[in-house]
Design a protein around this motif. Structure first.
Motif, mmCIF file in Angstrom:
data_model
loop_
_atom_site.group_PDB
_atom_site.id
_atom_site.type_symbol
_atom_site.label_atom_id
_atom_site.label_comp_id
_atom_site.label_asym_id
_atom_site.label_seq_id
_atom_site.Cartn_x
_atom_site.Cartn_y
_atom_site.Cartn_z
ATOM 1 N N LYS A 119 0.860 -1.184 0.000
ATOM 2 C CA LYS A 119 0.000 0.000 0.000
ATOM 3 C C LYS A 119 0.894 1.232 0.000
ATOM 4 C CE LYS A 119 -3.786 -2.247 2.523
ATOM 5 N NZ LYS A 119 -4.441 -2.435 3.823
ATOM 6 N N GLY A 149 -7.637 -3.710 2.004
ATOM 7 C CA GLY A 149 -8.843 -3.631 2.843
ATOM 8 C C GLY A 149 -8.434 -3.445 4.288
ATOM 9 N N PRO A 150 -9.379 -3.502 5.215
ATOM 10 C CA PRO A 150 -9.052 -3.376 6.637
ATOM 11 C C PRO A 150 -8.388 -4.662 7.118
ATOM 12 C CG PRO A 150 -11.397 -3.788 6.354
ATOM 13 C CD PRO A 150 -10.812 -3.718 4.978
ATOM 14 N N ASN A 151 -7.084 -4.754 6.923
ATOM 15 C CA ASN A 151 -6.379 -6.040 7.059
ATOM 16 C C ASN A 151 -5.159 -5.945 7.952
ATOM 17 O OD1 ASN A 151 -7.032 -6.856 3.546
ATOM 18 N ND2 ASN A 151 -8.301 -7.157 5.336
ATOM 19 N N LEU A 152 -5.378 -5.630 9.210
ATOM 20 C CA LEU A 152 -4.255 -5.628 10.155
ATOM 21 C C LEU A 152 -3.785 -7.068 10.312
ATOM 22 C CD1 LEU A 152 -6.167 -3.161 12.350
ATOM 23 C CD2 LEU A 152 -3.838 -2.663 11.559
ATOM 24 N N LYS A 204 -4.631 6.106 3.059
ATOM 25 C CA LYS A 204 -5.053 5.845 4.443
ATOM 26 C C LYS A 204 -3.852 5.754 5.387
ATOM 27 C CE LYS A 204 -3.766 1.445 4.920
ATOM 28 N NZ LYS A 204 -3.084 0.803 6.043
ATOM 29 N N ASP A 257 -10.698 0.439 5.360
ATOM 30 C CA ASP A 257 -9.282 0.382 5.731
ATOM 31 C C ASP A 257 -8.854 1.651 6.464
ATOM 32 O OD1 ASP A 257 -6.747 -0.603 5.913
ATOM 33 O OD2 ASP A 257 -6.232 -0.352 3.789
ATOM 34 N N THR A 261 -7.147 1.456 10.164
ATOM 35 C CA THR A 261 -5.761 1.903 10.347
ATOM 36 C C THR A 261 -5.685 3.114 11.277
ATOM 37 O OG1 THR A 261 -5.431 1.188 8.071
ATOM 38 C CG2 THR A 261 -3.613 2.340 9.094
ATOM 39 N N SER A 267 -1.739 -0.572 14.133
ATOM 40 C CA SER A 267 -1.231 0.043 12.898
ATOM 41 C C SER A 267 0.155 0.629 13.112
ATOM 42 C CB SER A 267 -2.176 1.152 12.432
ATOM 43 O OG SER A 267 -1.487 2.032 11.551
ATOM 44 N N ARG A 268 1.082 0.232 12.223
ATOM 45 C CA ARG A 268 2.433 0.796 12.315
ATOM 46 C C ARG A 268 2.434 2.289 11.973
ATOM 47 N NH1 ARG A 268 4.313 -3.787 9.205
ATOM 48 N NH2 ARG A 268 2.745 -2.941 7.806
ATOM 49 N N ASN A 269 1.566 2.688 11.020
ATOM 50 C CA ASN A 269 1.518 4.099 10.639
ATOM 51 C C ASN A 269 0.995 4.961 11.795
ATOM 52 O OD1 ASN A 269 2.266 4.435 7.632
ATOM 53 N ND2 ASN A 269 1.001 2.591 7.682
HETATM 54 O O1 LIG Z 1 0.206 -1.393 10.143
HETATM 55 P P1 LIG Z 1 -0.114 -0.481 9.007
HETATM 56 O O2 LIG Z 1 -0.308 0.936 9.431
HETATM 57 O O3 LIG Z 1 0.846 -0.655 7.870
HETATM 58 O O4 LIG Z 1 -1.555 -0.924 8.442
HETATM 59 C C1 LIG Z 1 -1.772 -2.260 8.155
HETATM 60 C C2 LIG Z 1 -2.888 -2.466 7.150
HETATM 61 O O5 LIG Z 1 -2.625 -1.770 5.965
HETATM 62 C C3 LIG Z 1 -4.258 -2.172 7.672
HETATM 63 O O6 LIG Z 1 -5.210 -2.534 6.708
#
Ligand SMILES: O=P(O)(O)OC[C@H](O)CO
Ligand SMILES: NC(=O)c1ccc[n+]([C@@H]2O[C@H](COP(=O)([O-])OP(=O)(O)OC[C@H]3O[C@@H](n4cnc5c(N)ncnc54)[C@H](O)[C@@H]3O)[C@@H](O)[C@H]2O)c1
Length: 345
Positions: A119, A149-152, A204, A257, A261, A267-269
């Protein structure tokens, strides 16, 4: 043997998949595929990671405590992973994908489906990942699919229910991919709007950085909701300028997503942004990330450039870029966003 097609029905099949990249999402997506009954070989850069997955059924560094399926193979030999694959899943960071794929290109089976998990937007070219993949692999755009998608990763690895979007302009190809990764806990929907899905996935991360900064400053739910909603507005503006379907931004790859996030402490971001908001420098926040990628830190700059090129206003991405790369202090950054010229919603 690539792209097996069942002769009687003409149905395209994806039976064997190479997942290249054994970080959090690559390892988790390999588990999803294996749980769906697909043969999977996971490639890891470091031999000891592949060896531990094979021997102990765990990726200790990226997914500690998660037992991986016994059918999942792992190797540090990309030729072995790619041999006989019907689909290749690229699970490496956006900014290294070009270089990684160039090294794998001679090994790609003929006709193989290329799938991006990344992403982000490439900083040096402002290209989306599917564009980079088609260019480097020298294949038609309809050979490339995107998962977003919303995929942690951690939640999916623990088999908590979630859905995602598989985007590809070739309907049969994406339906085959959908079959290959559908499980009781992971429900993929198909979509043909690659532009919208990829723009949403890159933006996002930047909005999540902004939410993290706000949280680090001690701001609450009103601020988060404002950033999420106005973040979606600027994401939609960029998407429209690039030809995306506006409905995509209301779906899983868009609002879905973005919400996951911006809200989740996983979420790392968001976590990265929180550190900046608490007063850490970019270098300190990078050190704390322990090599795990927070894509928004680079994509904020790429998106800001892309927005400028298309005459689109993206004030949150602009401010996030300046906080990350131009030492703008987070407190005046927030004031700057609120002090902009008044306008209708
Ligand atoms: O941990 P992040 O911020 O890279 O987010 C993870 C995924 O993209 C969430 O959908
Ligand atoms: N982790 C998630 O929850 C999640 C979910 C959805 C999408 N994504 C996206 O998937 C992509 C990969 O994310 P991830 O979470 O697996 O990242 P990660 O940081 O956990 O792992 C990245 C992997 O890429 C490998 N790699 C190969 N070449 C590399 C290079 N030159 N430099 C650095 N790493 C290299 C690393 O060894 C590592 O295995 C990102 O674009 C991310 O935004 C992540």
């Amino acid at each position: 043997m690539a792209e097996r097609v069942v002769a009687e029905s003409g149905e395209r099949r994806i039976d064997r998949v190479a997942v290249l990249g054994a970080g959090s999402w690559g390892t988790t997506f390999a588990k999803v595929l294996a749980d769906a009954g697909t043969q999977v070989c996971l490639w890891a850069r470091r031999a000891h990671v592949a060896e531990t997955v094979e021997r102990k059924r765990v990726n200790e560094e990226y997914l500690p405590g998660v037992t991986l399926p016994g059918t999942l193979k792992a190797t540090d030999d990309s030729a072995e992973a790619l041999s006989g694959a019907d689909a290749v899943v690229l699970a490496v960071p956006s900014q290294t994908l070009r270089e990684n794929l160039a090294s794998w290109r001679p090994l790609l089976p003929e006709g193989v489906t290329l799938v991006s998990l990344a992403k982000g937007v490439e900083l040096s070219t402002l290209k989306r990942m599917s564009q980079v993949i088609a260019e480097v692999a020298d294949v038609a755009a309809d050979r490339v699919a995107v998962v977003s998608g919303p995929n942690l990763a951690k939640e999916i690895a623990l088999e908590q229910p979630t859905a995602t979007v598989l985007a590809c302009s070739d309907h049969d190809r994406v339906v085959a991919l959908q079959r290959a990764c559908s499980t009781g806990y992971f429900r993929p929907y198909t979509n043909t709007d690659l532009v919208g899905v990829e723009v949403a996935g890159a933006c996002k991360n930047v909005i999540a950085l902004a939410c993290g900064v706000a949280s680090g400053l001690g701001y609450g739910s009103n601020t988060m909701s404002t950033l999420i909603t106005r973040g979606l507005a600027e994401t939609g503006r960029l998407g429209a300028a690039l030809g995306a379907d506006p409905m995509t931004f209301a779906g899983l790859a868009g609002m879905g997503d973005l919400a996951a996030t911006c809200i989740s402490p996983l979420s790392r971001n968001r976590t990265f942004g929180e550190r900046l908001g608490r007063g850490e420098s970019l270098a300190e926040a990078q050190r704390a990330a322990h090599g795990q990628v927070a894509e928004g830190v680079k994509s904020c700059t790429a998106l800001r450039e892309l927005a400028k090129r298309h005459g689109v206003e993206m004030p949150i991405a602009e401010v996030v870029h300046r906080v990350c790369h131009e030492d703008l202090d987070p407190v005046p950054a927030a004031a700057e966003l609120l002090g902009r010229e008044p306008k209708p919603e």
